[in-house]
Scaffold this motif. Sequence first.
Motif, PDB file in Angstrom:
ATOM      1  N   ASN A 159      42.351  61.672  35.531  1.00  0.00           N
ATOM      2  CA  ASN A 159      42.827  61.688  36.812  1.00  0.00           C
ATOM      3  C   ASN A 159      42.904  60.333  37.289  1.00  0.00           C
ATOM      4  O   ASN A 159      42.668  59.923  38.358  1.00  0.00           O
ATOM      5  CB  ASN A 159      41.849  62.539  37.703  1.00  0.00           C
ATOM      6  N   CYS A 160      43.780  59.590  36.279  1.00  0.00           N
ATOM      7  CA  CYS A 160      44.002  58.017  36.665  1.00  0.00           C
ATOM      8  C   CYS A 160      45.493  57.917  37.159  1.00  0.00           C
ATOM      9  O   CYS A 160      46.201  58.839  37.089  1.00  0.00           O
ATOM     10  CB  CYS A 160      43.681  57.201  35.581  1.00  0.00           C
ATOM     11  N   ARG A 161      45.790  57.066  37.959  1.00  0.00           N
ATOM     12  CA  ARG A 161      46.964  56.624  38.623  1.00  0.00           C
ATOM     13  C   ARG A 161      47.248  55.178  38.339  1.00  0.00           C
ATOM     14  O   ARG A 161      46.659  54.323  38.400  1.00  0.00           O
ATOM     15  CB  ARG A 161      47.057  56.938  39.781  1.00  0.00           C
ATOM     16  N   PHE A 162      48.544  55.068  37.453  1.00  0.00           N
ATOM     17  CA  PHE A 162      49.047  53.767  37.229  1.00  0.00           C
ATOM     18  C   PHE A 162      50.587  53.525  37.926  1.00  0.00           C
ATOM     19  O   PHE A 162      51.293  54.379  37.776  1.00  0.00           O
ATOM     20  CB  PHE A 162      49.298  53.615  35.848  1.00  0.00           C
ATOM     21  N   GLU A 163      50.614  52.654  38.890  1.00  0.00           N
ATOM     22  CA  GLU A 163      51.579  52.547  39.694  1.00  0.00           C
ATOM     23  C   GLU A 163      52.055  50.990  39.486  1.00  0.00           C
ATOM     24  O   GLU A 163      51.563  50.112  39.825  1.00  0.00           O
ATOM     25  CB  GLU A 163      51.713  53.107  41.101  1.00  0.00           C
ATOM     26  N   ASP A 164      53.434  50.866  39.369  1.00  0.00           N
ATOM     27  CA  ASP A 164      54.218  49.521  39.182  1.00  0.00           C
ATOM     28  C   ASP A 164      53.312  48.416  38.559  1.00  0.00           C
ATOM     29  O   ASP A 164      53.015  47.422  38.512  1.00  0.00           O
ATOM     30  CB  ASP A 164      54.223  48.912  40.605  1.00  0.00           C
ATOM     31  N   CYS A 165      52.854  49.144  36.939  1.00  0.00           N
ATOM     32  CA  CYS A 165      51.995  48.424  36.314  1.00  0.00           C
ATOM     33  C   CYS A 165      52.538  48.171  34.887  1.00  0.00           C
ATOM     34  O   CYS A 165      53.975  48.618  34.591  1.00  0.00           O
ATOM     35  CB  CYS A 165      50.713  49.170  35.704  1.00  0.00           C
ATOM     36  N   GLU A 166      52.405  47.022  33.935  1.00  0.00           N
ATOM     37  CA  GLU A 166      53.016  46.505  32.838  1.00  0.00           C
ATOM     38  C   GLU A 166      51.818  46.411  31.848  1.00  0.00           C
ATOM     39  O   GLU A 166      50.870  46.039  32.021  1.00  0.00           O
ATOM     40  CB  GLU A 166      53.628  45.363  33.142  1.00  0.00           C
ATOM     41  N   PHE A 167      52.344  46.972  30.460  1.00  0.00           N
ATOM     42  CA  PHE A 167      51.547  47.051  29.484  1.00  0.00           C
ATOM     43  C   PHE A 167      52.262  45.962  28.514  1.00  0.00           C
ATOM     44  O   PHE A 167      53.543  46.310  27.874  1.00  0.00           O
ATOM     45  CB  PHE A 167      51.238  48.284  28.603  1.00  0.00           C
ATOM     46  N   ASN A 168      51.575  45.084  27.961  1.00  0.00           N
ATOM     47  CA  ASN A 168      52.261  44.014  27.036  1.00  0.00           C
ATOM     48  C   ASN A 168      51.345  43.905  25.856  1.00  0.00           C
ATOM     49  O   ASN A 168      49.966  43.352  25.910  1.00  0.00           O
ATOM     50  CB  ASN A 168      52.468  42.906  27.663  1.00  0.00           C
ATOM     51  N   ASN A 169      51.643  44.058  24.585  1.00  0.00           N
ATOM     52  CA  ASN A 169      51.111  44.165  23.477  1.00  0.00           C
ATOM     53  C   ASN A 169      49.722  44.834  23.399  1.00  0.00           C
ATOM     54  O   ASN A 169      48.770  44.376  23.300  1.00  0.00           O
ATOM     55  CB  ASN A 169      50.649  42.504  23.021  1.00  0.00           C
ATOM     56  N   CYS A 170      49.751  45.951  23.845  1.00  0.00           N
ATOM     57  CA  CYS A 170      48.691  46.931  23.870  1.00  0.00           C
ATOM     58  C   CYS A 170      48.535  47.938  23.039  1.00  0.00           C
ATOM     59  O   CYS A 170      49.741  48.526  22.468  1.00  0.00           O
ATOM     60  CB  CYS A 170      48.452  47.532  25.425  1.00  0.00           C
ATOM     61  N   ASP A 171      47.593  48.553  22.811  1.00  0.00           N
ATOM     62  CA  ASP A 171      47.307  49.621  21.755  1.00  0.00           C
ATOM     63  C   ASP A 171      46.472  50.906  22.561  1.00  0.00           C
ATOM     64  O   ASP A 171      45.326  50.694  23.025  1.00  0.00           O
ATOM     65  CB  ASP A 171      46.269  49.320  20.774  1.00  0.00           C
ATOM     66  N   LEU A 172      47.310  51.815  22.919  1.00  0.00           N
ATOM     67  CA  LEU A 172      46.929  52.996  23.665  1.00  0.00           C
ATOM     68  C   LEU A 172      46.985  54.098  22.743  1.00  0.00           C
ATOM     69  O   LEU A 172      46.944  55.533  22.979  1.00  0.00           O
ATOM     70  CB  LEU A 172      47.934  53.356  24.863  1.00  0.00           C
ATOM     71  N   SER A 173      46.906  54.213  21.261  1.00  0.00           N
ATOM     72  CA  SER A 173      47.155  54.990  20.160  1.00  0.00           C
ATOM     73  C   SER A 173      45.913  56.063  20.477  1.00  0.00           C
ATOM     74  O   SER A 173      44.922  55.811  20.808  1.00  0.00           O
ATOM     75  CB  SER A 173      47.023  54.458  19.204  1.00  0.00           C
ATOM     76  N   LEU A 174      46.316  57.440  20.382  1.00  0.00           N
ATOM     77  CA  LEU A 174      45.395  58.593  20.321  1.00  0.00           C
ATOM     78  C   LEU A 174      44.728  58.587  21.554  1.00  0.00           C
ATOM     79  O   LEU A 174      43.546  59.269  21.533  1.00  0.00           O
ATOM     80  CB  LEU A 174      44.473  58.518  19.254  1.00  0.00           C
ATOM     81  N   SER A 175      45.206  57.841  22.635  1.00  0.00           N
ATOM     82  CA  SER A 175      44.488  58.201  23.716  1.00  0.00           C
ATOM     83  C   SER A 175      44.894  59.683  24.433  1.00  0.00           C
ATOM     84  O   SER A 175      45.817  60.134  24.215  1.00  0.00           O
ATOM     85  CB  SER A 175      45.076  57.139  24.957  1.00  0.00           C
ATOM     86  N   LYS A 176      43.984  60.028  25.432  1.00  0.00           N
ATOM     87  CA  LYS A 176      44.283  61.211  26.017  1.00  0.00           C
ATOM     88  C   LYS A 176      44.500  61.068  27.534  1.00  0.00           C
ATOM     89  O   LYS A 176      43.677  60.341  28.089  1.00  0.00           O
ATOM     90  CB  LYS A 176      42.937  62.204  25.860  1.00  0.00           C
ATOM     91  N   ILE A 177      45.475  61.392  28.182  1.00  0.00           N
ATOM     92  CA  ILE A 177      46.053  61.124  29.503  1.00  0.00           C
ATOM     93  C   ILE A 177      45.894  62.454  30.397  1.00  0.00           C
ATOM     94  O   ILE A 177      46.952  63.009  30.656  1.00  0.00           O
ATOM     95  CB  ILE A 177      47.242  60.341  29.580  1.00  0.00           C
ATOM     96  N   LYS A 178      44.977  62.972  30.520  1.00  0.00           N
ATOM     97  CA  LYS A 178      44.832  64.386  31.416  1.00  0.00           C
ATOM     98  C   LYS A 178      44.676  63.880  32.858  1.00  0.00           C
ATOM     99  O   LYS A 178      44.212  63.284  33.428  1.00  0.00           O
ATOM    100  CB  LYS A 178      43.418  65.031  31.206  1.00  0.00           C
ATOM    101  N   GLN A 179      45.764  64.724  33.481  1.00  0.00           N
ATOM    102  CA  GLN A 179      46.137  64.948  34.762  1.00  0.00           C
ATOM    103  C   GLN A 179      46.338  63.458  35.365  1.00  0.00           C
ATOM    104  O   GLN A 179      45.849  63.134  36.377  1.00  0.00           O
ATOM    105  CB  GLN A 179      45.022  65.533  35.600  1.00  0.00           C
ATOM    106  N   CYS A 180      47.105  62.481  34.734  1.00  0.00           N
ATOM    107  CA  CYS A 180      47.088  61.091  35.161  1.00  0.00           C
ATOM    108  C   CYS A 180      48.706  61.116  35.753  1.00  0.00           C
ATOM    109  O   CYS A 180      49.348  61.890  35.412  1.00  0.00           O
ATOM    110  CB  CYS A 180      47.063  60.090  34.032  1.00  0.00           C
ATOM    111  N   GLU A 181      48.917  59.853  36.494  1.00  0.00           N
ATOM    112  CA  GLU A 181      49.954  59.661  37.105  1.00  0.00           C
ATOM    113  C   GLU A 181      50.558  58.248  36.513  1.00  0.00           C
ATOM    114  O   GLU A 181      49.850  57.603  36.556  1.00  0.00           O
ATOM    115  CB  GLU A 181      49.986  59.708  38.506  1.00  0.00           C
TER     116      GLU A 181
END
Length: 195
Positions: free
Chosen positions: A49-71
């Motif tokens: 239940n997280c929200r990301f708006e107008d965000c940027e990810f540079n050189n990040c590792d989000l592998s195998l993450s779970k994004i449940k009910q996010c925006e």
Amino acid sequence: MKEINLSDSEFFRDTELKGLNSSETLLSDKEFYKCSFENCNMSKTTYDNCRFEDCEFNNCDLSLSKIKQCEFINVKFSNSKLLGINWTEIRNLNNLEFHECKLNHSTFYGMDLHQVVIKECTVYEVDFTDAILQKANCSFSDFNGSKFSNTDLTNANFTSAKNYDINPEYNKIKKATFSIPEALTLLQAFDINLK
């Protein structure tokens, strides 16, 4: 620059997060607005239940993450690893961009990815079954082993993309753009000889 601790707040605005390590943690009910993430290790993180708006990810590792009910709204990923993510667990996705990212072994099954940008990415064995990629920009990406079935690719841009296996009989490709010689793979479904 002050080190940010994600447990300090539920809402982050205009925040730069550099070198953050939230690997294998649970983040619930967090909101990020106009934030930038740089060189962050966020792999195997569960976002609930997280929200990301107008965000940027540079050189990040989000592998195998779970994004449940996010925006994810107006979010751009650059030079990042997003391997093995099940995007179908998301609640809302709008204006998503991937530039020079690794999206391998992920699924977008049945999702509305209208106008998504997947440019200069490696997109190996990704499931786009029943997805809507109308007006998507998939140029210069490598789709080796990715699955397109009942996928709406109307007006999509596959200029200089490669290794895609798209059967025109089982996908909508009206006014989509493809480059030669890769576009010849679209004819494989018709059992014809090319000379």
